[in-house]
Design an enzyme around this catalytic site. Structure first.
Site, PDB file in Angstrom:
ATOM      1  CB  CYS A   2     107.001 -36.446 -33.628  1.00  0.00           C
ATOM      2  SG  CYS A   2     105.575 -36.213 -32.576  1.00  0.00           S
ATOM      3  NE  ARG A  27     112.701 -38.237 -33.807  1.00  0.00           N
ATOM      4  CZ  ARG A  27     113.739 -37.597 -33.322  1.00  0.00           C
ATOM      5  NH1 ARG A  27     114.908 -38.189 -33.245  1.00  0.00           N
ATOM      6  NH2 ARG A  27     113.636 -36.341 -32.923  1.00  0.00           N
ATOM      7  CD1 TRP A  75     105.420 -40.913 -27.275  1.00  0.00           C
ATOM      8  CD2 TRP A  75     105.486 -38.776 -26.636  1.00  0.00           C
ATOM      9  NE1 TRP A  75     105.410 -40.889 -25.904  1.00  0.00           N
ATOM     10  CE2 TRP A  75     105.450 -39.593 -25.473  1.00  0.00           C
ATOM     11  CE3 TRP A  75     105.530 -37.394 -26.464  1.00  0.00           C
ATOM     12  CZ2 TRP A  75     105.463 -39.073 -24.184  1.00  0.00           C
ATOM     13  CZ3 TRP A  75     105.544 -36.876 -25.179  1.00  0.00           C
ATOM     14  CH2 TRP A  75     105.509 -37.715 -24.057  1.00  0.00           C
ATOM     15  CG  ASN A  99     109.734 -33.577 -33.311  1.00  0.00           C
ATOM     16  OD1 ASN A  99     109.084 -33.761 -32.286  1.00  0.00           O
ATOM     17  ND2 ASN A  99     111.007 -33.918 -33.412  1.00  0.00           N
ATOM     18  N   GLY A 100     107.277 -31.089 -32.111  1.00  0.00           N
ATOM     19  CA  GLY A 100     107.447 -30.009 -31.138  1.00  0.00           C
ATOM     20  C   GLY A 100     106.117 -29.582 -30.562  1.00  0.00           C
ATOM     21  CD  GLU A 484     119.153 -47.805 -15.868  1.00  0.00           C
ATOM     22  OE1 GLU A 484     118.608 -46.785 -15.444  1.00  0.00           O
ATOM     23  OE2 GLU A 484     119.112 -48.144 -17.062  1.00  0.00           O
ATOM     24  CE  LYS A 488     116.342 -49.506 -18.880  1.00  0.00           C
ATOM     25  NZ  LYS A 488     117.286 -48.423 -18.740  1.00  0.00           N
ATOM     26  CD  GLU A 491     112.648 -47.264 -19.691  1.00  0.00           C
ATOM     27  OE1 GLU A 491     113.676 -47.890 -19.374  1.00  0.00           O
ATOM     28  OE2 GLU A 491     112.632 -46.374 -20.549  1.00  0.00           O
ATOM     29  CG  HIS A 507     114.773 -45.753   8.241  1.00  0.00           C
ATOM     30  ND1 HIS A 507     114.871 -45.433   9.570  1.00  0.00           N
ATOM     31  CD2 HIS A 507     116.025 -46.090   7.842  1.00  0.00           C
ATOM     32  CE1 HIS A 507     116.140 -45.547   9.963  1.00  0.00           C
ATOM     33  NE2 HIS A 507     116.852 -45.947   8.931  1.00  0.00           N
ATOM     34  CE  LYS A 604     117.294 -44.744 -27.152  1.00  0.00           C
ATOM     35  NZ  LYS A 604     117.556 -45.589 -25.986  1.00  0.00           N
TER      36      LYS A 604
END
Ligand code: AGP
Length: 609
Positions: A2, A27, A75, A99-100, A484, A488, A491, A507, A604
């Site tokens: 947020c 955010r 968010w 925010n929280g 990574e 990417k 995402e 395996h 983010k």
């Protein structure tokens, strides 16, 4: 999560709020809203589901006016994505953006419902605003007077800004759990979650500390600490230029940030390499040197991309410094009973420095008898930096794309310097520091060369953008790079991707191989290449669709496409080889037409556990 922006000014601030809250979309971007106090001392509130662009459209033909107001980009945590759940929330004369997470919101909500409050949303934020209203009504006191007392009833994180339509001269900011800064203007003042929202109107900021309550008026700011005593907080002059946060010629921030990597690595190295042979960290002192001398183990904790950087560092610590190193995802570290190693040093890694899991891990680590702790972070003002014994900055510059790129390669750069520094302090091997300094000096040039593979990557991306699943393989210090690459792709391109160590495929996952699953194999020319070639052969014989990224031409079979990667020194190969994977994910996502900078469901900085 947020974003918050608020302002108390002498002009109409509607366009300011819209423009500035848009800068904080990284955010969270589930929904957005704002509230103003108009000339008649009434609230005007506009909210919408979706991005700030929707809010801009919704406010366009309304003649909105207000000199004081607040805005929020959400968010979602408590309550689904809907207009009712969008901030600001209002209780009669009080409006709030938050925010929280309030952990005891259910108890307070049922108390307030019994007192007759009607809830229009499922959020924990509406609980706060009704609680404030209830306390104000009960006591007849001002918002400020009831604030400290009311907050004591809340458990959790509640960085927020509140305004009172009966007193439109001030904003009240509360900092608890996530960052909140005050921007100092000329005859006007601002509050935001991040300074980038305020660049252009001010360069002067106050970073509120945990537990602070600030009264922000046109020309006056008063801050109370958690003991309710008036305090002076330092005013910081920002060196971040507004241009840094512009996309420039690039379509997406992620693209800009990928291509910025030579520059950000140069910044990271600046003033840290001395006389072509030593590494110098001005941030560290005698205390750290003493710890480095005595440590026998390193424990690194991080999340997501930062975790992958830590995994590469494990290889470096063990192979170059002969120091045992364990790496753990922060949310696991905080979820288990821990037994720590002898003379262990605790390291956290984070771009934002606000990741709740990592922050919680640091707090827990302090009770466990580590020799000390250090954070490697991109944000000097962040909670992780504030709460750590020592810190090293990555100096990547502002990273806006949700998918981390330059923060990863600069983290690796700092980690490699740290390995060299520790080796030299321990006098383990004289040459390592000098060797690493030499290699790091050429690193930005190596990255520039690798970025030239763009065309070849675009061609591969054209073939792969329709794929549903993909595998990434790497061996040793390239396995985290495979992870990574897979992250990417997930995402930003929403393609299911998994990473495996090359030798692990036989395996089990080999059963997945068919002509429809593209397999990216990272295979730099080193002592392990022959082994990797055997794995490639195993996949070939089963008809797999292989793309090898290597500095050696590998054309064992016709179902192999080889991307020739320019030469790079073995130690820094993980830093180089991640670049084509970032580009691959980027160009695949571009072909798919996803929102690359703001992928669905993500934000983010993840400030909730
Ligand atoms: C990476 O592309 C992600 N956005 C995410 O995994 C991120 O790395 C993670 O949330 C950790 O963030 P931090 O580095 O700010 O702590």
């Amino acid at each position: 999560m947020c974003g918050i922006v608020a302002a108390v000014t002498q002009r109409n601030i509607i366009s300011f709020l819209l423009e500035r809250i848009q800068r904080l979309e990284y955010r969270g971007y589930d929904s957005a809203g704002l509230a103003l106090i108009n000339q008649n001392n009434n609230f005007i509130r506009v909210r919408c589901v979706g991005k700030v662009n929707e809010l801009i459209k919704k406010t366009k033909n309304k003649k909105l006016f207000g000199k004081i107001g607040l805005a929020h980009t959400r968010w979602a945590t408590h309550g689904k994505v809907s207009e009712e759940n969008t901030h600001p929330h209002i209780s009669s004369n009080i409006a709030i953006v938050h925010n929280g997470i309030i952990e005891n919101s259910f108890q307070i909500r049922s108390f307030l419902e019994k007192k007759g409050y009607i809830f229009y949303s499922d959020t924990d934020t509406e609980v706060i605003v009704h609680l404030l209203h209830w306390e104000q009504k009960k006591t007849g006191k001002s918002l400020l007077e009831i604030m400290h007392y009311s907050l004591m009833k809340l458990k959790g994180n509640y960085s927020m800004v509140v305004m009172d339509s009966k007193n439109s001269s001030k904003l009240i900011a509360v900092c608890s759990g996530s960052p909140l800064i005050i921007g100092l203007g000329a005859g006007e003042n601002f509050i935001a979650s991040d300074q980038i929202a305020l660049l252009g109107v001010t360069k002067h900021f106050i970073y509120l500390k945990e537990g602070d309550i600030a009264i922000v008026k046109l020309k006056k700011i008063k801050i109370f600490n958690q003991n309710n005593c008036i305090v002076q907080r330092k005013i910081i002059e920002s060196d971040i230029k507004y241009e840094y946060i512009k996309k420039g010629k690039y379509k997406y921030y992620m693209e800009k940030e990928i291509y910025e990597q030579p520059k950000s690595i140069r910044n990271t190295l600046k003033n840290r390499l001395k006389d072509n042979k030593t590494i110098y960290f001005p941030e560290l002192g005698k205390k750290e040197t003493n710890i480095f001398l005595h440590l026998e183990h390193i424990h690194i904790v991080a999340c997501g991309t930062s975790y992958h950087a830590a995994m590469v560092a494990k290889h470096w610590f063990e192979s170059l410094a002969n120091i045992p190193c364990d790496v753990e995802v922060a949310s696991e570290f905080t979820s288990r009973k821990l037994a720590i190693r002898r003379k262990s040093f605790f390291v956290t890694l984070s771009q934002s420095g606000e990741t709740a899991d990592t922050l919680m891990a640091l707090r827990i680590s302090k009770k466990l008898g580590y020799l000390g702790n250090l954070t490697i972070c991109n944000m000097k003002s962040s909670s992780l930096v504030q709460e750590s014994d020592s810190y090293l900055l990555t100096k990547a510059g502002v990273e806006i794309g949700v998918a981390s790129t330059k923060s990863f390669t600069t983290q690796l750069t700092v980690l490699l310097m740290l390995v060299a520094k520790i080796v030299s302090i321990k006098k383990k091997e004289d040459n390592i520091e000098k060797k690493i300094v030499k290699i790091l000096t050429v690193l930005p040039y190596r990255i520039e060369e690798i970025l030239k593979t763009k065309k070849a990557i675009q061609n591969i991306a054209k073939k792969l953008y329709n794929t549903k699943n993909m595998l990434f393989l790497g061996r040793n210090d390239q396995y985290p790079i495979a992870m990574e690459g897979a992250l990417k792709l997930k995402e930003i391109a929403y393609i299911h991707a998994e990473a495996y160590p090359c030798g692990e495929l036989k395996h089990g996952p080999l059963a997945l191989i068919d002509k429809d699953i593209p397999i990216i194999i990272i295979a730099p020319k080193n002592s392990l290449l022959e082994k990797t070639k055997k794995n490639i052969q195993e996949i070939c014989t089963r008809g797999g669709l292989i793309y090898v990224f290597s500095d050696e031409e590998i054309n064992l079979e016709k179902n192999i496409t080889c991307l020739k990667v320019p030469y790079v020194e073995e130690i820094i190969a993980p830093i180089s080889y991640v670049i084509p994977l970032q580009l691959l994910a980027y160009y695949i996502a571009l072909s798919k037409g996803t929102n690359i900078d703001q992928p669905r469901n993500l934000a983010k900085s993840v400030t909730v556990e």
